[in-house]
Enzyme design. Structure first.
Site, PDB file in Angstrom:
ATOM      1  N   ASP A 195       1.004   4.708   0.158  1.00 13.04           N
ATOM      2  CA  ASP A 195       0.186   6.614   0.761  1.00 13.04           C
ATOM      3  C   ASP A 195       1.304   7.432  -0.175  1.00 13.04           C
ATOM      4  O   ASP A 195       2.443   8.492   0.773  1.00 13.04           O
ATOM      5  CB  ASP A 195       0.288   6.585   2.051  1.00 13.04           C
ATOM      6  CG  ASP A 195      -0.645   4.971   2.804  1.00 13.04           C
ATOM      7  OD1 ASP A 195      -1.792   5.281   2.322  1.00 13.04           O
ATOM      8  OD2 ASP A 195      -0.627   5.261   3.630  1.00 13.04           O
TER       9      ASP A 195
ATOM     10  N   ASP B  65      -7.830   1.350   6.468  1.00 16.88           N
ATOM     11  CA  ASP B  65      -6.917   2.352   6.347  1.00 16.88           C
ATOM     12  C   ASP B  65      -6.623   3.064   7.659  1.00 16.88           C
ATOM     13  O   ASP B  65      -7.195   3.851   7.595  1.00 16.88           O
ATOM     14  CB  ASP B  65      -6.249   2.625   4.976  1.00 16.88           C
ATOM     15  CG  ASP B  65      -4.979   3.311   4.839  1.00 16.88           C
ATOM     16  OD1 ASP B  65      -3.936   3.194   5.302  1.00 16.88           O
ATOM     17  OD2 ASP B  65      -4.783   4.368   3.938  1.00 16.88           O
ATOM     18  N   GLY B  66      -5.856   2.818   8.323  1.00 18.01           N
ATOM     19  CA  GLY B  66      -5.697   3.519   9.526  1.00 18.01           C
ATOM     20  C   GLY B  66      -5.599   2.665  11.224  1.00 18.01           C
ATOM     21  O   GLY B  66      -6.715   2.609  10.933  1.00 18.01           O
ATOM     22  N   GLY B  67      -4.554   2.727  12.028  1.00 16.46           N
ATOM     23  CA  GLY B  67      -4.778   2.245  13.287  1.00 16.46           C
ATOM     24  C   GLY B  67      -5.123   0.542  13.250  1.00 16.46           C
ATOM     25  O   GLY B  67      -6.404   0.287  13.961  1.00 16.46           O
TER      26      GLY B  67
ATOM     27  N   GLY C 290       0.279  -0.187   8.971  1.00 16.43           N
ATOM     28  CA  GLY C 290       1.489   0.890   8.748  1.00 16.43           C
ATOM     29  C   GLY C 290       2.864   0.354   9.955  1.00 16.43           C
ATOM     30  O   GLY C 290       2.916  -0.661   9.927  1.00 16.43           O
TER      31      GLY C 290
ATOM     32  N   GLY D  23      -2.528  11.360   6.905  1.00 15.43           N
ATOM     33  CA  GLY D  23      -1.671  12.303   6.853  1.00 15.43           C
ATOM     34  C   GLY D  23      -1.149  11.973   7.490  1.00 15.43           C
ATOM     35  O   GLY D  23       0.921  12.289   7.328  1.00 15.43           O
ATOM     36  N   PHE D  24      -0.655  11.191   8.534  1.00 15.25           N
ATOM     37  CA  PHE D  24       0.499  10.545   9.441  1.00 15.25           C
ATOM     38  C   PHE D  24       0.079   9.223   9.758  1.00 15.25           C
ATOM     39  O   PHE D  24      -0.966   8.426  10.359  1.00 15.25           O
ATOM     40  CB  PHE D  24      -0.035  11.162  10.815  1.00 15.25           C
ATOM     41  CG  PHE D  24       0.726  13.326  10.168  1.00 15.25           C
ATOM     42  CD1 PHE D  24       2.436  13.842  10.281  1.00 15.25           C
ATOM     43  CD2 PHE D  24      -0.086  13.965  10.282  1.00 15.25           C
ATOM     44  CE1 PHE D  24       2.829  14.557   9.494  1.00 15.25           C
ATOM     45  CE2 PHE D  24       0.178  15.084   9.991  1.00 15.25           C
ATOM     46  CZ  PHE D  24       1.571  16.016  10.131  1.00 15.25           C
ATOM     47  N   GLY D  25       1.420   8.205   9.951  1.00 16.07           N
ATOM     48  CA  GLY D  25       1.199   7.003  10.695  1.00 16.07           C
ATOM     49  C   GLY D  25       0.874   7.205  12.052  1.00 16.07           C
ATOM     50  O   GLY D  25       0.672   8.169  13.025  1.00 16.07           O
ATOM     51  N   GLY D  26       0.298   6.270  12.301  1.00 21.50           N
ATOM     52  CA  GLY D  26       0.315   5.846  14.186  1.00 21.50           C
ATOM     53  C   GLY D  26      -0.706   6.068  15.106  1.00 21.50           C
ATOM     54  O   GLY D  26      -0.853   6.495  16.020  1.00 21.50           O
TER      55      GLY D  26
ATOM     56  N   HIS E 200       0.627  -1.304  -0.075  1.00 24.37           N
ATOM     57  CA  HIS E 200       0.225   0.149   0.231  1.00 24.37           C
ATOM     58  C   HIS E 200       0.858   1.478   0.206  1.00 24.37           C
ATOM     59  O   HIS E 200       1.335   1.307   0.746  1.00 24.37           O
ATOM     60  CB  HIS E 200      -0.598  -0.015   1.132  1.00 24.37           C
ATOM     61  CG  HIS E 200      -2.022   1.216   1.530  1.00 24.37           C
ATOM     62  ND1 HIS E 200      -3.047   0.854   0.980  1.00 24.37           N
ATOM     63  CD2 HIS E 200      -1.617   2.304   2.236  1.00 24.37           C
ATOM     64  CE1 HIS E 200      -3.960   2.258   1.155  1.00 24.37           C
ATOM     65  NE2 HIS E 200      -2.847   3.179   1.929  1.00 24.37           N
TER      66      HIS E 200
END
Ligand code: ZN
Length: 196
Positions: free
Chosen positions: A13, A153-155, A175, A120-123, A11
């Protein structure tokens, strides 16, 4: 060096510093890493007016190109442009955008990507209402006999993966959970075991 895992997709980004408050990379980077992997390149364009760059990201070697409903006014035309390049088309929603905003294009996509954090940001932590959106999409898919995949996608991590798959997710984007795992190979195998 990560080594070989049984992950099936990569994936990617892409962030433009306008649609999202961060900048990552563009088509040149994808072109450069394309020869290093035969996995599916799943390109997620977090880019304002992505229709401007479809041809470049297709030529760079993306297999799937996903655009944001919020970023492309003439979404139908943008998805058509992705298909014109011989690629699979995806549409994505940020957490504050309802599923109803893409109902009219659900028969024109191969993938719906539910963003479960503000991009916009990982984690970042998973936003809970994403689960309802996934269930709604799964319900629409069944009701209208559609065959798009649902991706999230995300968390996403080992603790919520099972519930997400039960709600209808086909593709888990990870991620931090992946990159922070000490043994990436067994981490991926364990997640895939949950999916079975
Ligand atoms: Zn993404």
């Amino acid at each position: 060096m990560i080594g070989k895992t049984t992950a099936q997709w990569i994936h990617l980004d892409v962030m433009d510093g306008l649609f999202v408050p961060n900048i990552s990379f563009g088509p040149k980077f994808i072109e450069d890493i394309r020869p290093l992997s035969s996995l599916v390149f799943d390109t997620h364009l977090m880019v304002d007016r992505p229709e401007r760059f479809i041809v470049e990201f297709a030529k760079a070697g993306s297999d799937i190109i996903t655009v944001h409903a919020e970023a492309s006014v003439h979404l139908h035309r943008t998805l058509g442009a992705i298909h014109d390049e011989g690629k699979q088309a995806g549409v994505s929603l940020v957490p504050s955008t309802p599923v109803s905003s893409i109902e009219m294009v659900l028969d024109e996509v191969e993938l719906v990507l539910v963003m479960s954090v503000d991009p916009g940001f990982g984690g970042q932590k998973f936003i809970a209402n994403s689960m309802d959106k996934i269930r709604q999409l799964d319900e629409l898919r069944k009701r209208h006999n559609l065959d798009f995949r649902i991706s999230v996608d995300g968390g996403v991590n080992a603790n919520n993966a099972n519930r997400l798959v039960e709600a209808g997710v086909d593709v888990l984007v990870m991620g931090s959970a992946f990159f922070n795992a000490d043994d990436k190979k067994s981490f991926v195998a364990r997640i895939q075991g949950l999916e079975a």
